[in-house]
Design an enzyme around this catalytic site. Structure first.
Site, PDB file in Angstrom:
ATOM      1  N   LYS A 111     -19.772 -15.222  33.662  1.00 25.22           N
ATOM      2  CA  LYS A 111     -18.783 -14.183  33.359  1.00 25.22           C
ATOM      3  C   LYS A 111     -18.185 -13.540  34.603  1.00 25.22           C
ATOM      4  CE  LYS A 111     -20.286 -13.120  28.695  1.00 25.22           C
ATOM      5  NZ  LYS A 111     -20.828 -12.152  27.761  1.00 25.22           N
ATOM      6  N   LYS A 192     -19.097 -23.460  24.434  1.00 27.73           N
ATOM      7  CA  LYS A 192     -19.657 -22.685  23.328  1.00 27.73           C
ATOM      8  C   LYS A 192     -18.537 -21.984  22.555  1.00 27.73           C
ATOM      9  CE  LYS A 192     -21.362 -18.694  24.537  1.00 27.73           C
ATOM     10  NZ  LYS A 192     -22.169 -17.610  25.114  1.00 27.73           N
ATOM     11  N   LYS A 195     -16.268 -15.385  21.195  1.00 26.13           N
ATOM     12  CA  LYS A 195     -15.160 -14.519  20.794  1.00 26.13           C
ATOM     13  C   LYS A 195     -14.172 -14.293  21.923  1.00 26.13           C
ATOM     14  CE  LYS A 195     -18.873 -11.206  20.448  1.00 26.13           C
ATOM     15  NZ  LYS A 195     -19.720 -10.701  19.418  1.00 26.13           N
TER      16      LYS A 195
HETATM   17  P1  TYM Z   1     -23.220 -11.627  21.236  1.00 26.65           P
HETATM   18  O1  TYM Z   1     -22.559 -10.407  20.717  1.00 26.65           O
HETATM   19  O2  TYM Z   1     -22.472 -12.448  22.242  1.00 26.65           O
HETATM   20  O3  TYM Z   1     -23.615 -12.598  20.070  1.00 26.65           O
HETATM   21  C1  TYM Z   1     -24.354 -12.128  18.954  1.00 26.65           C
HETATM   22  C2  TYM Z   1     -25.313 -13.196  18.456  1.00 26.65           C
HETATM   23  O4  TYM Z   1     -24.618 -14.394  18.116  1.00 26.65           O
HETATM   24  C3  TYM Z   1     -25.191 -15.486  18.814  1.00 26.65           C
HETATM   25  N1  TYM Z   1     -24.116 -16.434  19.188  1.00 26.65           N
HETATM   26  C4  TYM Z   1     -24.165 -17.745  18.964  1.00 26.65           C
HETATM   27  N2  TYM Z   1     -25.093 -18.528  18.363  1.00 26.65           N
HETATM   28  C5  TYM Z   1     -24.830 -19.848  18.274  1.00 26.65           C
HETATM   29  N3  TYM Z   1     -23.681 -20.420  18.755  1.00 26.65           N
HETATM   30  C6  TYM Z   1     -22.724 -19.678  19.355  1.00 26.65           C
HETATM   31  N4  TYM Z   1     -21.601 -20.249  19.798  1.00 26.65           N
HETATM   32  C7  TYM Z   1     -22.944 -18.272  19.484  1.00 26.65           C
HETATM   33  N5  TYM Z   1     -22.228 -17.252  20.011  1.00 26.65           N
HETATM   34  C8  TYM Z   1     -22.957 -16.141  19.829  1.00 26.65           C
HETATM   35  C9  TYM Z   1     -25.818 -14.887  20.058  1.00 26.65           C
HETATM   36  O5  TYM Z   1     -26.824 -15.728  20.586  1.00 26.65           O
HETATM   37  C10 TYM Z   1     -26.349 -13.587  19.523  1.00 26.65           C
HETATM   38  O6  TYM Z   1     -27.603 -13.792  18.889  1.00 26.65           O
HETATM   39  N6  TYM Z   1     -26.489  -9.811  24.580  1.00 26.65           N
HETATM   40  C11 TYM Z   1     -26.232 -10.036  23.179  1.00 26.65           C
HETATM   41  C12 TYM Z   1     -26.285  -8.769  22.344  1.00 26.65           C
HETATM   42  C13 TYM Z   1     -27.529  -7.979  22.496  1.00 26.65           C
HETATM   43  C14 TYM Z   1     -28.799  -8.283  21.935  1.00 26.65           C
HETATM   44  C15 TYM Z   1     -29.647  -7.211  22.307  1.00 26.65           C
HETATM   45  C16 TYM Z   1     -29.271  -9.339  21.146  1.00 26.65           C
HETATM   46  C17 TYM Z   1     -27.654  -6.813  23.188  1.00 26.65           C
HETATM   47  N7  TYM Z   1     -28.929  -6.338  23.065  1.00 26.65           N
HETATM   48  C18 TYM Z   1     -30.990  -7.197  21.927  1.00 26.65           C
HETATM   49  C19 TYM Z   1     -30.616  -9.308  20.768  1.00 26.65           C
HETATM   50  C20 TYM Z   1     -31.462  -8.247  21.146  1.00 26.65           C
HETATM   51  C21 TYM Z   1     -24.849 -10.629  23.006  1.00 26.65           C
HETATM   52  O7  TYM Z   1     -23.962 -10.430  23.831  1.00 26.65           O
HETATM   53  O8  TYM Z   1     -24.659 -11.261  21.815  1.00 26.65           O
END
Ligand code: TYM
Length: 327
Positions: A111, A192, A195
């Site tokens: 990023k 991947k 969003k």
């Molecule tokens: P975020 O908001 O990017 O994504 C949320 C969840 O969706 C999953 N995900 C995917 N799984 C499979 N294929 C994909 N292409 C894909 N894109 C997204 C992510 O793995 C995630 O589970 N850092 C985290 C948010 C967060 C968090 C936490 C998660 C902050 N604190 C504590 C768990 C526990 C994030 O940016 O997810």
């Protein structure tokens, strides 16, 4: 009852990767565990956000949780910034995790690459994520594959903190889905689905109408060699479609590859299965967004429950490191 915590950033439209990678596990885990699900709005501030848009997306993301089947009667649903303990424990985590560890995070490298200016919070983001998880004495964290490294770091931080200051935190573990832990972009299947970076045609949104879902699957990039086999490195586009079908239908990869000989029928069955899975989500999302006041009330109740747990853990951690309690 074992505890589950997970979160999603409110920084874009929820997509099929979020659904198959995370949400479906969230919903299933409600049967057995005490679940805390969080709209992690503070994490979104690691990159530029329009303030009005961020507020809107925070509510939309919460509506998404409910639309996929998170039950507020059983699970605690809240907004990260409503529970100030997250930001406070993050500081203790920054004082536990090393600069070198943060420098090795692949998401940070990806990023920040090529950017003229990068916010300090993008670098320290995993410390906030560790705080999110550790505040709730979390046993399991259902996430997609891209979060695995962050959970490893959280585990290391908890173990290090406990070793230095005495047993304070539960050491959590990541739970990844059997299939579709990494959903790929339908147009650029080596990337991947995401969003922020995917093409609109390569991303299926949770609220896409059925025709759009079918069209995106039909136009998904595959290859020209025509042999129907699962081989993510040589055939990333087709392999992604096979994984998606395995995930939504519950069929095994072997069963799928042996029952199709052409790409067209596989795409048609995948489109139908996705439409069937997502149509009810879309409908419920529309109903929920018609009453944002109801959503805000639910989030308020969630914040109260979450804060009660978080305050205790934070107090324990502050005490452990030697911060003087107020008289
Ligand atoms: P975020 O908001 O990017 O994504 C949320 C969840 O969706 C999953 N995900 C995917 N799984 C499979 N294929 C994909 N292409 C894909 N894109 C997204 C992510 O793995 C995630 O589970 N850092 C985290 C948010 C967060 C968090 C936490 C998660 C902050 N604190 C504590 C768990 C526990 C994030 O940016 O997810």
């Amino acid at each position: 009852m074992a505890r589950v915590f997970s979160g999603v950033q409110p920084s874009g439209t929820l997509h099929l990767g979020n659904y198959l990678g995370a949400f479906r596990q969230w919903v299933a885990m409600q049967e057995e565990f005490d679940c805390f699900y969080c709209v992690v709005d503070l994490h979104s501030l690691t990159v530029e956000q329009d303030p009005a848009e961020l507020r809107r997306k925070t509510i939309e993301t919460a509506a998404g949780f409910l639309a996929v089947g998170v039950d507020p009667g059983r699970s605690t649903l809240f907004v990260q910034s409503h529970v100030h303990e997250h930001a406070e424990l993050a500081w203790l985590m920054e004082s536990t995790i090393a600069f070198g560890e943060l420098s090795r995070m692949t998401q940070f490298k990806e990023k920040s690459a090529g950017k003229a200016s990068v916010r300090a919070s993008l670098f320290t983001y995993p410390a906030l994520m560790a705080a999110d998880i550790l505040l709730y004495d979390t046993d399991r964290v259902p996430v997609g594959d891209d979060q695995r490294q962050h959970i490893e770091l959280t585990r290391d931080a908890a173990i290090r903190f406990n070793g230095r200051y005495g047993e304070t935190f539960v050491v959590p573990e990541a739970v990844l889905p059997a299939h579709a832990a990494r959903v790929m972009d339908l147009q650029q299947p080596r990337n991947k689905m995401s969003k922020s970076e995917s093409s609109p045609q390569g991303t299926i949104d949770l609220v896409d109408p059925p025709e759009a879902i079918s069209q995106k699957v039909r136009r998904a990039v595959t290859d020209t060699d025509g042999s129907l086999r699962y081989d993510p490195s040589a055939k990333p586009g087709l392999s992604n479609l096979i994984e998606l079908l395995a995930s939504v239908s519950g069929r095994s990869i072997e069963e799928i590859t042996s029952s199709y000989s052409q790409y067209g029928p596989l795409k048609a069955d995948l489109a139908d299965a996705l439409v069937a899975a997502l149509a009810p989500v879309r409908e419920r999302y529309g109903q929920l967004m018609a009453d944002p006041a109801e959503l805000s009330a639910l989030l308020e109740q969630g914040a109260e429950k979450a804060a009660a747990v978080a305050a205790k853990t934070l107090a324990r951690a502050k005490d452990a490191v030697g911060l003087l309690p107020r008289a």
